[in-house]
Design an enzyme around this catalytic site. Structure first.
Site, PDB file in Angstrom:
ATOM      1  N   ALA A 151      45.164  45.510  78.996  1.00  0.00           N
ATOM      2  CA  ALA A 151      44.938  46.368  80.155  1.00  0.00           C
ATOM      3  C   ALA A 151      43.428  46.437  80.378  1.00  0.00           C
ATOM      4  CB  ALA A 151      45.490  47.756  79.864  1.00  0.00           C
ATOM      5  N   GLU A 211      52.150  41.995  76.017  1.00  0.00           N
ATOM      6  CA  GLU A 211      53.294  42.700  76.623  1.00  0.00           C
ATOM      7  C   GLU A 211      53.765  41.960  77.884  1.00  0.00           C
ATOM      8  OE1 GLU A 211      51.085  46.415  76.587  1.00  0.00           O
ATOM      9  OE2 GLU A 211      52.719  47.370  75.482  1.00  0.00           O
ATOM     10  N   GLY A 216      48.192  44.509  76.593  1.00  0.00           N
ATOM     11  CA  GLY A 216      49.012  44.315  77.791  1.00  0.00           C
ATOM     12  C   GLY A 216      49.257  42.842  78.092  1.00  0.00           C
ATOM     13  N   GLU A 260      45.645  47.522  70.352  1.00  0.00           N
ATOM     14  CA  GLU A 260      45.406  48.855  70.914  1.00  0.00           C
ATOM     15  C   GLU A 260      44.991  49.857  69.843  1.00  0.00           C
ATOM     16  OE1 GLU A 260      47.902  46.882  71.673  1.00  0.00           O
ATOM     17  OE2 GLU A 260      48.423  47.004  73.811  1.00  0.00           O
TER      18      GLU A 260
HETATM   19  N1  3HC Z   1      39.201  45.646  79.592  1.00  0.00           N
HETATM   20  C1  3HC Z   1      38.003  45.628  80.205  1.00  0.00           C
HETATM   21  N2  3HC Z   1      36.951  44.893  79.800  1.00  0.00           N
HETATM   22  C2  3HC Z   1      37.150  44.126  78.719  1.00  0.00           C
HETATM   23  C3  3HC Z   1      38.367  44.082  78.023  1.00  0.00           C
HETATM   24  C4  3HC Z   1      39.433  44.881  78.500  1.00  0.00           C
HETATM   25  N3  3HC Z   1      40.631  44.896  77.915  1.00  0.00           N
HETATM   26  N4  3HC Z   1      38.241  43.234  76.977  1.00  0.00           N
HETATM   27  C5  3HC Z   1      36.984  42.759  77.030  1.00  0.00           C
HETATM   28  N5  3HC Z   1      36.326  43.290  78.076  1.00  0.00           N
HETATM   29  C6  3HC Z   1      34.950  42.990  78.509  1.00  0.00           C
HETATM   30  C7  3HC Z   1      33.929  43.366  77.455  1.00  0.00           C
HETATM   31  O1  3HC Z   1      33.538  44.704  77.584  1.00  0.00           O
HETATM   32  C8  3HC Z   1      32.803  42.412  77.753  1.00  0.00           C
HETATM   33  O2  3HC Z   1      32.105  42.916  78.867  1.00  0.00           O
HETATM   34  P1  3HC Z   1      30.535  42.643  79.028  1.00  0.00           P
HETATM   35  O3  3HC Z   1      30.391  41.144  79.057  1.00  0.00           O
HETATM   36  O4  3HC Z   1      30.182  43.318  80.299  1.00  0.00           O
HETATM   37  O5  3HC Z   1      29.882  43.244  77.824  1.00  0.00           O
HETATM   38  C9  3HC Z   1      33.534  41.155  78.234  1.00  0.00           C
HETATM   39  O6  3HC Z   1      34.842  41.585  78.600  1.00  0.00           O
HETATM   40  C10 3HC Z   1      33.661  40.085  77.183  1.00  0.00           C
HETATM   41  O7  3HC Z   1      34.191  40.668  75.999  1.00  0.00           O
HETATM   42  P2  3HC Z   1      33.668  40.256  74.555  1.00  0.00           P
HETATM   43  O8  3HC Z   1      32.184  40.297  74.530  1.00  0.00           O
HETATM   44  O9  3HC Z   1      34.405  41.084  73.590  1.00  0.00           O
HETATM   45  O10 3HC Z   1      34.127  38.737  74.498  1.00  0.00           O
HETATM   46  P3  3HC Z   1      34.692  37.904  73.280  1.00  0.00           P
HETATM   47  O11 3HC Z   1      34.934  36.547  73.792  1.00  0.00           O
HETATM   48  O12 3HC Z   1      33.831  38.108  72.080  1.00  0.00           O
HETATM   49  O13 3HC Z   1      36.114  38.576  72.913  1.00  0.00           O
HETATM   50  C11 3HC Z   1      38.288  39.482  73.348  1.00  0.00           C
HETATM   51  C12 3HC Z   1      37.169  38.507  73.815  1.00  0.00           C
HETATM   52  C13 3HC Z   1      38.861  39.011  72.021  1.00  0.00           C
HETATM   53  C14 3HC Z   1      39.346  39.471  74.402  1.00  0.00           C
HETATM   54  C15 3HC Z   1      37.681  40.885  73.170  1.00  0.00           C
HETATM   55  O14 3HC Z   1      36.979  41.227  74.321  1.00  0.00           O
HETATM   56  C16 3HC Z   1      38.696  41.969  72.929  1.00  0.00           C
HETATM   57  O15 3HC Z   1      39.136  42.156  71.813  1.00  0.00           O
HETATM   58  N6  3HC Z   1      39.029  42.732  73.988  1.00  0.00           N
HETATM   59  C17 3HC Z   1      39.865  43.904  73.863  1.00  0.00           C
HETATM   60  C18 3HC Z   1      41.297  43.536  73.698  1.00  0.00           C
HETATM   61  C19 3HC Z   1      42.142  44.790  73.663  1.00  0.00           C
HETATM   62  O16 3HC Z   1      41.842  45.740  72.985  1.00  0.00           O
HETATM   63  N7  3HC Z   1      43.248  44.773  74.412  1.00  0.00           N
HETATM   64  C20 3HC Z   1      44.083  45.912  74.509  1.00  0.00           C
HETATM   65  C21 3HC Z   1      43.659  46.758  75.657  1.00  0.00           C
HETATM   66  S1  3HC Z   1      44.581  48.236  75.784  1.00  0.00           S
HETATM   67  C22 3HC Z   1      46.049  47.747  76.398  1.00  0.00           C
HETATM   68  O17 3HC Z   1      46.262  46.608  76.678  1.00  0.00           O
HETATM   69  C23 3HC Z   1      47.057  48.835  76.631  1.00  0.00           C
HETATM   70  C24 3HC Z   1      48.369  48.271  77.008  1.00  0.00           C
HETATM   71  O18 3HC Z   1      49.236  48.350  75.910  1.00  0.00           O
HETATM   72  C25 3HC Z   1      48.970  49.007  78.159  1.00  0.00           C
END
Ligand code: 3HC
Length: 700
Positions: A66, A108, A105, A128
């Site tokens: 998400a 999912e 997400g 998450e």
């Molecule tokens: N939402 C918004 N922005 C995000 C994001 C997300 N889910 N994931 C990454 N970003 C942004 C980062 O803030 C960063 O922004 P910036 O360049 O402005 O600083 C940019 O994307 C690149 O991210 P990384 O520097 O972390 O890039 P990497 O290549 O090192 O890693 C990744 C990529 C493995 C995808 C890592 O970003 C990550 O782990 N992201 C989070 C994944 C996550 O937690 N997903 C779950 C979200 S909650 C959810 O999905 C709820 C659902 O169940 C409803």
């Protein structure tokens, strides 16, 4: 190619509709993406020429979750549930084609598709929990139905990811595509249609959860394990509750339970803190006057001066990522000792199964010992890691100046000495920078990168990139006594030392810290590190309790006695009657009367001076932003992630409350409690550190 939104496009490969999500950098499920998927899938379902739909992503990854930036804001339609219902109930097969990472997400989304294919390098996870959350769109209900309950707990509560091969074995994906993913996915879709394969819905698959019905012990065991490994965190427990609901409730009720838990966590302070830390970590590499385009120097070889605990740990960090490193000592005995410790550390890691013995040999082969600084003539980066003595450091830098090539970066691992003065020993101060590792350097993730007055921007950019390359979290700070972390720590130490004379015991203070979420309190920490660090036997005059303990040989765990007693071979602190007596005598000598001190007072008096020092650090431009300070405390000092760091915590408490309490303490105890101008200003304006804007003197 028909274009519906900027972020989701659709093209047709004959009878197969291909949806391409293109929302860089990580294809997060923003409202635009949700709407784009909804609209496009709707069109594909209605289009009689379409027989199946493939969902894939452009760029470096499949949907990574998400859009976290939308959390806490007013929800925008369509919700994920609505989009997922459309996909899952489509009368045409929908196939997810995954590359990179399908996270949160994203996984999912893949799980509401009827089939999933991926590249061989794709990874799948529900991270998450690292944001203080649980999956909020069916992940906890669908995942156990495919991979089983135990694996679902590992993935949801532990945040572990699985790679494609394992995902295939677990049934999470149906095929690994060799070669072009999209071509493979389209061919797979054709096969599904040709074979008349059913529209599989994970929600209808109950075999794996039937197997564990009534086996409550699985969940109890998991709760206990995560209770220990993730002490204080709410989200792992909530993830276990949600997976348990998948077993004991209908799919629909399980979804409702998941939603309830998700919303509760989302509204709570732990998830707010963890989401803040997620962005703070990524923010700290952004430096206002050093753009991302700043050219960097090439680092192919590193030299470390000093093979002590710090030097050895730093050399290991380099070898861990395949970077050759020379490590220098003054004599063979010390060098062999240092190299021996590196080897032992690696062998311990191998014995725990984290690396192989082959890795041990490969890494040791990258660490080359030397007795001569002259050998550093060809290195690209030097990190000096000798003990804290300005004259010695200046002498080393003067020598490095003569030996090293002109473009070499010269780093010092000083934990508090003036980097400008060290740089002044060379004719190239622009190449000198502080690289402050935390002990043990091969474990702790923080790297304070200390910018001197004359440090060149490309040296800063190179050092920050080097920090990331060796898997640290680099935070740029300016020169001052103790830099950011140790400078704040000193303020905390001032109060904890005072409080034990006023009636609190070391064990009470340590318990308050432990309950707050630190791995240990300051006294247990002191014993672990060694009380004689920074203590001088020849000049010690019993001025502090620490001096007195050192004077009688109580140096901490290494002597089985410090603030606490230790049984030989044990690291468990046992309150010491002797220390209690020494404290009482010392207090009497200083005419300090002892009283009962509450846990709340301990917390306030320990944390508020740190927070105020953080404000001074910001005022002076030593740290760029409050969140950098928080990152330093989380990764260098064990501040609990779910409390976001001292500056985030201060905003939660309220700066006006902190300010008022400091004024009360000032009236009672003296002017060292006087709040900083920044704290006063923000408190009076009803603001928080979140409102602080850069006014940094770090730019030049
Ligand atoms: N939402 C918004 N922005 C995000 C994001 C997300 N889910 N994931 C990454 N970003 C942004 C980062 O803030 C960063 O922004 P910036 O360049 O402005 O600083 C940019 O994307 C690149 O991210 P990384 O520097 O972390 O890039 P990497 O290549 O090192 O890693 C990744 C990529 C493995 C995808 C890592 O970003 C990550 O782990 N992201 C989070 C994944 C996550 O937690 N997903 C779950 C979200 S909650 C959810 O999905 C709820 C659902 O169940 C409803």
């Amino acid at each position: 190619m028909a274009k519906l939104t900027d972020v989701v496009n659709m093209e047709k490969r004959e009878e197969i509709a291909v949806l391409i999500i293109n929302n860089p950098p990580v294809n997060a499920l923003s409202s635009g993406v949700r709407k784009g998927i909804f609209d496009r899938v709707s069109v594909a379902i209605e289009d009689v020429s379409v027989k199946a739909v493939v969902i894939t992503c452009a760029g470096r990854t499949f949907i990574a979750g998400a859009d976290i930036t939308e959390f806490g804001k007013a929800p925008q339609a369509p919700s994920l549930d609505v989009v997922f219902d459309l996909i899952e109930n489509s009368r045409k097969p929908v196939i997810a084609a995954v590359h990179g990472t399908a996270l949160g997400g994203g996984l999912e989304t893949a799980m509401v598709c009827h089939y999933r294919v991926s590249t061989a390098t794709a990874k799948f996870g529900q991270p998450e929990v690292n944001l203080g959350l649980i999956p909020g769109a069916g992940g906890t209900q669908r995942l156990p139905r495919i991979v089983g309950v135990q694996k679902a707990i590992d993935m949801c509560a532990g945040g572990t990811q699985v790679v494609a091969e394992e995902a295939l074995k677990e049934g999470l994906i149906d095929k690994i595509v060799e070669g072009d993913l999209l071509t493979g996915a389209v061919n797979f879709a054709r096969k599904i249609i040709a074979e008349g394969r059913p529209l599989r819905k994970i929600r209808e698959r109950n075999e794996k959860i039937e197997e564990v019905k009534g086996k409550r012990e699985i969940f109890e065991e998991a709760r206990k394990t995560f209770g220990k490994t993730k002490r204080g965190f709410d989200a792992p427990q909530a993830n276990i509750d949600a997976v348990e609901a998948a077993v004991n409730m209908s799919f629909e009720d399980g979804l409702k339970k998941e939603r309830e838990l998700f919303i509760k966590l989302m509204m709570g302070s732990q998830s707010a803190a963890q989401r803040y830390v997620f962005f703070a970590e990524r923010e700290c590499v952004k430096i206002p006057d050093v753009s991302a385009e700043t050219p960097q120097r090439t680092i192919n070889k590193v030299g470390v001066v000093g093979a002590g605990t710090m030097g050895g740990g730093i050399a290991m960090c380099c070898a861990n990522v395949g970077l050759p490193v020379k490590i220098m000592e003054v004599n063979r005995q010390l060098l062999d000792k240092g190299l021996g410790i590196c080897r032992r550390n690696y062998e311990n890691t191998a014995s725990r199964g984290r690396i192989t013995m082959d890795d041990v040999e490969k890494r040791m082969a990258l660490i080359q010992g030397t007795l001569s600084l002259e050998d550093f003539a060809d290195v690209d980066l030097v990190i000096e890691a000798v003990y804290e003595n300005m004259d010695l450091k200046k002498e080393i830098f003067a020598n490095l100046d003569k030996i090293c090539k002109s473009e070499a970066v010269l780093g010092t691992n000083t934990s508090g000495l003036n980097v400008n003065e060290i740089a002044s020993a060379t004719l190239r101060p622009e190449n000198v920078i502080g690289l402050h590792f935390f002990s043990p350097a091969n474990v702790m993730r923080l790297l304070e990168v200390v910018r001197g007055e004359k440090t060149a921007k490309n040296v800063i950019a190179t050092s920050m990139a080097f920090g990331r390359r060796i898997q640290k979290i680099p935070v740029l700070v300016g020169v001052c006594q103790g830099f950011v972390g140790n400078r704040m720590l000193r303020q905390r130490g001032r109060e904890t030392q005072k409080m034990i004379l006023e009636g609190a015991t070391p064990q009470q203070i340590d318990r308050v810290f432990f309950d707050f979420g630190f791995p240990m309190g300051p006294f247990a920490m002191g014993d672990l590190a060694g009380l004689d660090i920074g203590w001088n036997k020849t000049t010690s005059e019993g001025e502090t309790l620490r001096d007195r303990l050192c004077e009688i040989g109580r140096l901490g765990q290494k002597t089985n006695a410090g603030y606490y007693d230790y049984q030989p071979g044990s690291r468990t602190p046992v309150p010491s009657t002797l220390v209690e007596k020494m404290i009482k005598e010392y207090a009497a000598e200083k005419n300090i009367s002892q009283r009962v001190i509450t846990d709340d007072e301990i917390l306030e008096k320990s944390l508020y001076p740190m927070i105020d020092e953080g404000a001074r650090i910001l005022e002076e431009g030593i740290a760029i932003r409050p969140s950098d300070i928080d990152v330093i405390w989380i990764y260098g000092y064990g501040w609990p992630v779910y409390r976001g760091g001292p500056m985030f915590y201060a905003d939660l408490v309220g700066l006006n409350k902190i300010y008022d309490r400091m004024l009360e303490f000032q009236a009672k105890e003296g002017d060292f409690w006087k709040p900083s101008a920044l704290l006063e200003k923000l408190a009076k304006e009803g603001k928080g550190f979140k409102d602080f804007r850069l006014g940094s003197r770090l730019t030049h």
